[in-house]
Design an enzyme around this catalytic site. Structure first.
Site, PDB file in Angstrom:
ATOM      1  CD1 TRP A 184      40.901  37.509  46.565  1.00  0.00           C
ATOM      2  CD2 TRP A 184      39.022  36.285  46.550  1.00  0.00           C
ATOM      3  NE1 TRP A 184      40.224  37.785  45.398  1.00  0.00           N
ATOM      4  CE2 TRP A 184      39.085  37.053  45.374  1.00  0.00           C
ATOM      5  CE3 TRP A 184      37.934  35.447  46.758  1.00  0.00           C
ATOM      6  CZ2 TRP A 184      38.087  37.001  44.390  1.00  0.00           C
ATOM      7  CZ3 TRP A 184      36.929  35.389  45.801  1.00  0.00           C
ATOM      8  CH2 TRP A 184      37.009  36.160  44.613  1.00  0.00           C
ATOM      9  CD  GLU A 225      44.091  34.996  46.750  1.00  0.00           C
ATOM     10  OE1 GLU A 225      43.369  34.483  47.625  1.00  0.00           O
ATOM     11  OE2 GLU A 225      44.298  34.468  45.640  1.00  0.00           O
ATOM     12  CG  ASP A 258      45.998  33.214  42.716  1.00  0.00           C
ATOM     13  OD1 ASP A 258      45.174  32.510  43.321  1.00  0.00           O
ATOM     14  OD2 ASP A 258      46.238  33.074  41.500  1.00  0.00           O
ATOM     15  CG  HIS A 261      44.887  36.669  41.646  1.00  0.00           C
ATOM     16  ND1 HIS A 261      44.347  36.758  42.903  1.00  0.00           N
ATOM     17  CD2 HIS A 261      44.189  35.694  41.009  1.00  0.00           C
ATOM     18  CE1 HIS A 261      43.362  35.861  43.035  1.00  0.00           C
ATOM     19  NE2 HIS A 261      43.271  35.203  41.902  1.00  0.00           N
ATOM     20  CG  HIS A 285      46.343  31.137  46.584  1.00  0.00           C
ATOM     21  ND1 HIS A 285      45.084  31.687  46.619  1.00  0.00           N
ATOM     22  CD2 HIS A 285      46.531  30.530  47.795  1.00  0.00           C
ATOM     23  CE1 HIS A 285      44.538  31.458  47.813  1.00  0.00           C
ATOM     24  NE2 HIS A 285      45.388  30.762  48.541  1.00  0.00           N
ATOM     25  CG  ASP A 295      41.025  30.100  39.236  1.00  0.00           C
ATOM     26  OD1 ASP A 295      41.839  30.236  40.145  1.00  0.00           O
ATOM     27  OD2 ASP A 295      40.156  30.938  38.971  1.00  0.00           O
TER      28      ASP A 295
HETATM   29  C1  RNT Z   1      40.035  34.072  43.749  1.00  0.00           C
HETATM   30  C2  RNT Z   1      41.150  33.782  44.680  1.00  0.00           C
HETATM   31  C3  RNT Z   1      40.804  32.913  45.849  1.00  0.00           C
HETATM   32  C4  RNT Z   1      39.875  31.783  45.490  1.00  0.00           C
HETATM   33  C5  RNT Z   1      39.591  30.824  46.631  1.00  0.00           C
HETATM   34  C6  RNT Z   1      38.486  29.890  46.319  1.00  0.00           C
HETATM   35  O1  RNT Z   1      40.414  34.753  42.639  1.00  0.00           O
HETATM   36  O2  RNT Z   1      42.214  33.232  43.961  1.00  0.00           O
HETATM   37  O3  RNT Z   1      41.965  32.462  46.445  1.00  0.00           O
HETATM   38  O4  RNT Z   1      40.349  31.048  44.400  1.00  0.00           O
HETATM   39  O5  RNT Z   1      39.340  31.547  47.772  1.00  0.00           O
HETATM   40 ZN    ZN Z   2      43.895  32.495  45.080  1.00  0.00          ZN
END
Ligand code: RNT
Ligand code: ZN
Length: 418
Positions: A184, A225, A258, A261, A285, A295
């Site tokens: 990423w 990612e 994720d 995202h 994720h 997050d």
């Molecule tokens: C960031 C991504 C990535 C990070 C990690 C720490 O937007 O989600 O996966 O959260 O690499």
């Molecule tokens: Zn992530």
């Protein structure tokens, strides 16, 4: 909750054609990859004073007790694992290298820098996953890495990626289970760019260089990612969904989805069957987006339940690597791991307990009315008793007891960290 609540639940589910024993067996087999970075707010230990810089991500909050050293982080992780039912994996970032006093640049990292994690992990986890760190570094401070205009900067990050794949493969060899190494990058821009094409062309070329060496899939798997936007990359992200879906499809890499995202009304669950039609495996994720932030601690909420339902209904679990990704510094960090992991596992258990066969029959018969009725009624089945039984069999504290253990740990260890 006692054994008889479980037997009652078992009977109730059986009436719907669902075997709770089978569900419990399957649940015990699924590993989550716990993200080490929840324990120290994504700081890493290369430069502990600086902490997380750049990258368009941020851990907010200042709850006392963040891990300040590798030893503290491992101690906190071990505490979390002891409160999560089942045996799981660990997800490491390159900025958590163990230099033992001899720091090297990120493009010179070697498996030896992670040997102490491997040795520690042998008694804790089933395997370890890995991530190159394309942030918190002077060569990433302007927000560009693999797609940078400067060939020297790109070259440095390509070398870092190559080094990380070698580390991943060695970890996979030592555990006998493949390490997923996830790329990423934060690259993007705050304001509207004129050139959207150039950075994407450079990223493609950089990835081709980074992935050039073929690695044994029994030891190592590559994932990429995507992201919609970050802090400071609101207008343009080079590694967008379309970019990486195209890249992963062409190269037959894992695609990492994720949950934070995408646009808030998009469903990650809905993407799984489409993506898996064209890439061999996915990395998830599991996370929770709240407005601009992606997050927050995972909950037993509708989006998480939908993800797990989809994985079970589509029989996708064997092609899915489940990771967690969030960083909350405003609450006890060990509890954050436990809450998110337990929530993800509960969602998975709910999916295993769904009367899917019956629902499918109704759907195939065109009876959408009965399908909706059963979907709604099955929400009130006694899932809690089955979950409690899982905790009991896995020898971890019950739903009502685990937080007490975290409080004791906080008093004894976390609160002593100034
Ligand atoms: C960031 C991504 C990535 C990070 C990690 C720490 O937007 O989600 O996966 O959260 O690499
Ligand atoms: Zn992530």
């Amino acid at each position: 909750m006692n054994a008889s609540s479980y037997s009652l639940a078992q009977e109730t589910y059986a009436a719907y054609g669902v075997e709770t024993e089978a569900a419990l067996q399957k649940l015990a087999e699924v590993p989550l990859s716990l993200h080490c970075w929840q324990g120290d707010d994504v700081g890493g230990f290369e430069n502990p004073e600086a902490g997380l810089t750049g990258g368009g991500i941020q851990a907010t909050g200042n709850y006392p007790g963040k891990a300040r050293t590798l030893e503290e982080l491992r101690q906190d992780l071990a505490k979390a694992y002891s409160l999560i039912p089942g045996k799981h994996r660990l997800n490491l970032h390159a900025c958590y290298a163990d230099f033992s006093g001899k720091k090297v640049e990120r493009n010179a990292l070697e498996p030896a820098h992670f040997q102490s994690w491997i040795d520690w992990g042998k008694s804790q986890v089933r395997g370890i996953d890995f991530n190159p760190t394309f942030f918190s570094h002077p060569l990433a401070n302007d927000g560009w890495t693999l797609s940078h205009t400067d060939a020297g900067v790109r070259g440095f990050w390509i070398e870092h990626g190559i080094a990380c794949r070698k580390i991943g493969a060695e970890i996979g060899r030592q555990f006998g289970t493949p390490t997923v190494t996830n790329v990423w990058i934060p690259d993007g821009s705050k304001d509207t760019p004129v050139d959207r094409k150039g950075p994407r062309e450079r990223l493609e070329a950089s990835l081709d260089a980074l992935f050039q060496e073929k690695l044994d899939a029994g030891l190592h798997l590559d994932a990429v990612e995507s992201k919609l936007f970050g802090i400071g990359s609101e207008s343009y992200v080079v590694g967008s969904h379309e970019f990486y879906l195209g890249y992963a499809t062409r190269e037959q890499k894992l695609y990492c989805l994720d949950a934070g995202h995408f646009h808030p009304t998009e469903s990650l669950a809905d993407k799984i069957s489409s993506v898996l039609q064209f890439v061999p495996e996915i990395l998830l994720h599991v996370s929770r987006g709240v407005r601009w932030d992606s997050d927050h601690v995972v909950l037993l909420d509708d989006p998480t339940k939908a993800i797990m339902e989809e994985l079970v209904r589509g029989d996708f679990l064997s092609r899915t690597h489940l990771g967690l990704d969030y960083f909350d510094a405003s609450i006890n960090r060990v509890a954050a791991w436990v809450i998110g992991s337990r929530s993800a596992l509960k969602a998975l258990l709910l999916a295993f307990l769904e009367p899917t066969a019956q629902l499918r029959e109704l759907e195939n018969a065109g009876d959408a009315t009965s399908r909706l009725a059963l979907l709604e009624e099955s929400k009130a089945l006694p899932f809690g008793a089955v979950w409690e039984e899982h905790l009991r069999r896995q020898n971890v504290p019950s739903s009502k007891d685990w937080i007490g253990e975290v409080k004791v740990y906080e008093k004894k260890f976390l609160s002593q960290r100034a």
